[in-house]
Design a protein around this motif. Structure first.
Motif, PDB file in Angstrom:
ATOM      1  N   ARG A 183      14.879  62.940  22.268  1.00  0.00           N
ATOM      2  CA  ARG A 183      14.608  63.327  23.655  1.00  0.00           C
ATOM      3  C   ARG A 183      13.132  63.619  23.876  1.00  0.00           C
ATOM      4  O   ARG A 183      12.571  63.296  24.926  1.00  0.00           O
ATOM      5  CB  ARG A 183      15.454  64.555  24.002  1.00  0.00           C
ATOM      6  CG  ARG A 183      15.247  65.069  25.430  1.00  0.00           C
ATOM      7  CD  ARG A 183      16.234  66.188  25.721  1.00  0.00           C
ATOM      8  NE  ARG A 183      16.088  67.289  24.785  1.00  0.00           N
ATOM      9  CZ  ARG A 183      15.206  68.284  24.935  1.00  0.00           C
ATOM     10  NH1 ARG A 183      14.389  68.284  25.984  1.00  0.00           N
ATOM     11  NH2 ARG A 183      15.138  69.255  24.056  1.00  0.00           N
ATOM     12  N   HIS A 184      12.469  64.225  22.906  1.00  0.00           N
ATOM     13  CA  HIS A 184      11.048  64.552  23.064  1.00  0.00           C
ATOM     14  C   HIS A 184      10.189  63.291  23.057  1.00  0.00           C
ATOM     15  O   HIS A 184       9.219  63.185  23.821  1.00  0.00           O
ATOM     16  CB  HIS A 184      10.607  65.507  21.960  1.00  0.00           C
ATOM     17  CG  HIS A 184      11.337  66.809  21.946  1.00  0.00           C
ATOM     18  ND1 HIS A 184      11.147  67.767  22.912  1.00  0.00           N
ATOM     19  CD2 HIS A 184      12.274  67.306  21.087  1.00  0.00           C
ATOM     20  CE1 HIS A 184      11.926  68.821  22.656  1.00  0.00           C
ATOM     21  NE2 HIS A 184      12.608  68.555  21.559  1.00  0.00           N
ATOM     22  N   TYR A 185      10.523  62.340  22.195  1.00  0.00           N
ATOM     23  CA  TYR A 185       9.729  61.113  22.097  1.00  0.00           C
ATOM     24  C   TYR A 185       9.898  60.258  23.349  1.00  0.00           C
ATOM     25  O   TYR A 185       8.916  59.868  23.996  1.00  0.00           O
ATOM     26  CB  TYR A 185      10.139  60.320  20.860  1.00  0.00           C
ATOM     27  CG  TYR A 185       9.285  59.102  20.606  1.00  0.00           C
ATOM     28  CD1 TYR A 185       8.121  59.200  19.856  1.00  0.00           C
ATOM     29  CD2 TYR A 185       9.639  57.858  21.119  1.00  0.00           C
ATOM     30  CE1 TYR A 185       7.323  58.092  19.628  1.00  0.00           C
ATOM     31  CE2 TYR A 185       8.847  56.740  20.902  1.00  0.00           C
ATOM     32  CZ  TYR A 185       7.692  56.861  20.153  1.00  0.00           C
ATOM     33  OH  TYR A 185       6.895  55.762  19.940  1.00  0.00           O
TER      34      TYR A 185
ATOM     35  N   GLY B  39      18.288  51.293  26.855  1.00  0.00           N
ATOM     36  CA  GLY B  39      18.745  52.663  27.021  1.00  0.00           C
ATOM     37  C   GLY B  39      18.033  53.395  28.130  1.00  0.00           C
ATOM     38  O   GLY B  39      17.692  52.834  29.178  1.00  0.00           O
ATOM     39  N   SER B  40      17.756  54.678  27.886  1.00  0.00           N
ATOM     40  CA  SER B  40      17.106  55.512  28.887  1.00  0.00           C
ATOM     41  C   SER B  40      15.703  55.026  29.213  1.00  0.00           C
ATOM     42  O   SER B  40      15.257  55.127  30.359  1.00  0.00           O
ATOM     43  CB  SER B  40      17.066  56.960  28.389  1.00  0.00           C
ATOM     44  OG  SER B  40      16.502  57.820  29.339  1.00  0.00           O
TER      45      SER B  40
ATOM     46  N   PHE C 122       8.445  58.041  28.708  1.00  0.00           N
ATOM     47  CA  PHE C 122       9.140  57.469  29.862  1.00  0.00           C
ATOM     48  C   PHE C 122       9.647  58.505  30.861  1.00  0.00           C
ATOM     49  O   PHE C 122      10.125  58.132  31.924  1.00  0.00           O
ATOM     50  CB  PHE C 122      10.322  56.619  29.377  1.00  0.00           C
ATOM     51  CG  PHE C 122       9.914  55.507  28.461  1.00  0.00           C
ATOM     52  CD1 PHE C 122       9.338  54.358  28.961  1.00  0.00           C
ATOM     53  CD2 PHE C 122      10.080  55.627  27.089  1.00  0.00           C
ATOM     54  CE1 PHE C 122       8.947  53.331  28.119  1.00  0.00           C
ATOM     55  CE2 PHE C 122       9.707  54.610  26.234  1.00  0.00           C
ATOM     56  CZ  PHE C 122       9.133  53.455  26.743  1.00  0.00           C
ATOM     57  N   GLY C 123       9.551  59.774  30.546  1.00  0.00           N
ATOM     58  CA  GLY C 123      10.016  60.798  31.464  1.00  0.00           C
ATOM     59  C   GLY C 123       9.024  61.074  32.586  1.00  0.00           C
ATOM     60  O   GLY C 123       7.822  60.834  32.452  1.00  0.00           O
TER      61      GLY C 123
ATOM     62  N   PHE D 275      12.481  61.959  36.446  1.00  0.00           N
ATOM     63  CA  PHE D 275      13.359  61.249  35.504  1.00  0.00           C
ATOM     64  C   PHE D 275      13.341  61.960  34.166  1.00  0.00           C
ATOM     65  O   PHE D 275      12.283  62.244  33.616  1.00  0.00           O
ATOM     66  CB  PHE D 275      12.900  59.804  35.325  1.00  0.00           C
ATOM     67  CG  PHE D 275      13.779  58.990  34.422  1.00  0.00           C
ATOM     68  CD1 PHE D 275      15.022  58.554  34.847  1.00  0.00           C
ATOM     69  CD2 PHE D 275      13.364  58.665  33.144  1.00  0.00           C
ATOM     70  CE1 PHE D 275      15.834  57.793  34.018  1.00  0.00           C
ATOM     71  CE2 PHE D 275      14.149  57.902  32.302  1.00  0.00           C
ATOM     72  CZ  PHE D 275      15.395  57.465  32.744  1.00  0.00           C
ATOM     73  N   ASP D 276      14.527  62.242  33.646  1.00  0.00           N
ATOM     74  CA  ASP D 276      14.677  62.890  32.347  1.00  0.00           C
ATOM     75  C   ASP D 276      15.135  61.833  31.349  1.00  0.00           C
ATOM     76  O   ASP D 276      16.300  61.428  31.348  1.00  0.00           O
ATOM     77  CB  ASP D 276      15.696  64.021  32.444  1.00  0.00           C
ATOM     78  CG  ASP D 276      15.810  64.804  31.140  1.00  0.00           C
ATOM     79  OD1 ASP D 276      14.925  64.645  30.272  1.00  0.00           O
ATOM     80  OD2 ASP D 276      16.788  65.551  30.972  1.00  0.00           O
ATOM     81  N   ALA D 277      14.228  61.362  30.514  1.00  0.00           N
ATOM     82  CA  ALA D 277      14.556  60.321  29.541  1.00  0.00           C
ATOM     83  C   ALA D 277      15.320  60.931  28.370  1.00  0.00           C
ATOM     84  O   ALA D 277      14.838  61.836  27.700  1.00  0.00           O
ATOM     85  CB  ALA D 277      13.280  59.648  29.041  1.00  0.00           C
ATOM     86  N   ALA D 278      16.504  60.421  28.141  1.00  0.00           N
ATOM     87  CA  ALA D 278      17.345  60.946  27.065  1.00  0.00           C
ATOM     88  C   ALA D 278      16.994  60.300  25.732  1.00  0.00           C
ATOM     89  O   ALA D 278      16.357  59.244  25.672  1.00  0.00           O
ATOM     90  CB  ALA D 278      18.815  60.693  27.398  1.00  0.00           C
TER      91      ALA D 278
END
Length: 281
Positions: free
Chosen positions: A199-201, A257-258, A206-207, A221-224
């Motif tokens: 999640r941090h990377y 993915g996210s 991308f977040g 946007f919260d990138a998972a």
């Protein structure tokens, strides 16, 4: 030509996916070194529509004790098994400024030549303008490779420390066809890999935070965490002599993915092409 000669510039000639040099028995106290200069064309950032070209210095050194430097990666081969390669690994993760530009190509310092911009989207003229910059970070971790045959290598690496919070972790699994030999002067290679980020990377790349959204106009946007991309590449090495070679690489990357769903992404599939001339000492 040794196996190292066939692989030597796979890392530094590839602007997107550096590979580790193979274990190569060498006399004690010796080293094998390549230096050169090339040109690379790749997206401004992961998922960008616009491209940029840059001059690319290349460097790879391997010592008899197993220590190696390959582009902006450094590590040491600890395993002496003919089938396994393993050891600690360091990598400099490239930064990205608030305009989506960075001073590096694939982790290697580069001199920018000129931009190659595609038509800009009307809704958001230049992504990711206005989002927080990402600083360069040294990642630490390790690698583990396994030879299915002398020419087929399964690869894996785990690295931690990316992003401004230094908490980002990425994991990569790959398969490489090391050397197809059409004749004495040419070597061809193929590689495929899948990348994962926590999640941090993924969030760092991308977040879009609430603050970034207000300054950039992008939706929050919260990138998972999870799968990040899939890559397929090919390499060609042309050896003019035991000391000189031309090495070229092409690689296609598809965000998944996210990461694929991020509002920062303009084009989920990108192509990177590079070529370089190198001298072996």
């Amino acid at each position: 030509m040794t196996k190292l000669f066939a692989l030597a510039l796979a890392a530094v000639s590839s602007a997107a996916c550096a590979q580790l040099p193979a274990t190569n028995p060498m006399p004690d106290g010796s080293r094998d070194m390549y230096v050169g200069l090339g040109v690379v064309a790749k997206p401004r950032y992961e998922g960008a529509r616009g491209m940029r070209r840059a001059a690319l210095p290349v460097l790879q050194v391997q010592w008899s004790n197993g220590l190696f430097i390959s582009g902006m990666r450094a590590g040491i081969h600890l395993s002496r098994s003919p089938r396994f390669e393993s050891g600690p690994l360091l990598e400099l993760h490239p930064g990205r400024d608030a305009e989506g530009e960075g001073g590096e190509i694939g982790g290697i310092a580069a001199v920018r030549l000129s931009p190659v911009e595609a038509p800009r989207a009307a809704a958001w003229p230049r992504r990711p303008a206005g989002v927080a910059a990402i600083g360069r970070r040294v990642q630490g971790g390790g690698f583990l490779n396994y030879y299915l045959t002398p020419d087929w290598r399964f690869t894996s690496s785990l690295l931690y420390g990316a992003g401004d919070a230094r908490k980002g972790m990425k994991f990569e699994l790959g398969m490489q066809r090391l050397a197809v030999v059409p004749d004495a002067h040419h070597r061809l290679g193929l590689d495929a890999a899948v990348g994962f980020g926590d999640r941090h990377y993924n969030g760092a790349l991308f977040g879009v935070s609430e603050r970034d959204a207000s300054s950039s106009g992008a939706a929050p946007f919260d990138a998972a965490g999870g799968i990040k991309d899939a890559r397929l590449g090919g390499r060609w090495h042309w050896a003019w002599s035991p000391s000189w070679m031309l090495t070229s690489h092409v690689q296609a990357i598809r965000l998944l993915g996210s990461a694929r769903k991020s509002p920062l992404v303009e084009r989920p599939t990108n192509l990177t092409v590079s070529t370089a001339i190198a001298y072996r000492f």
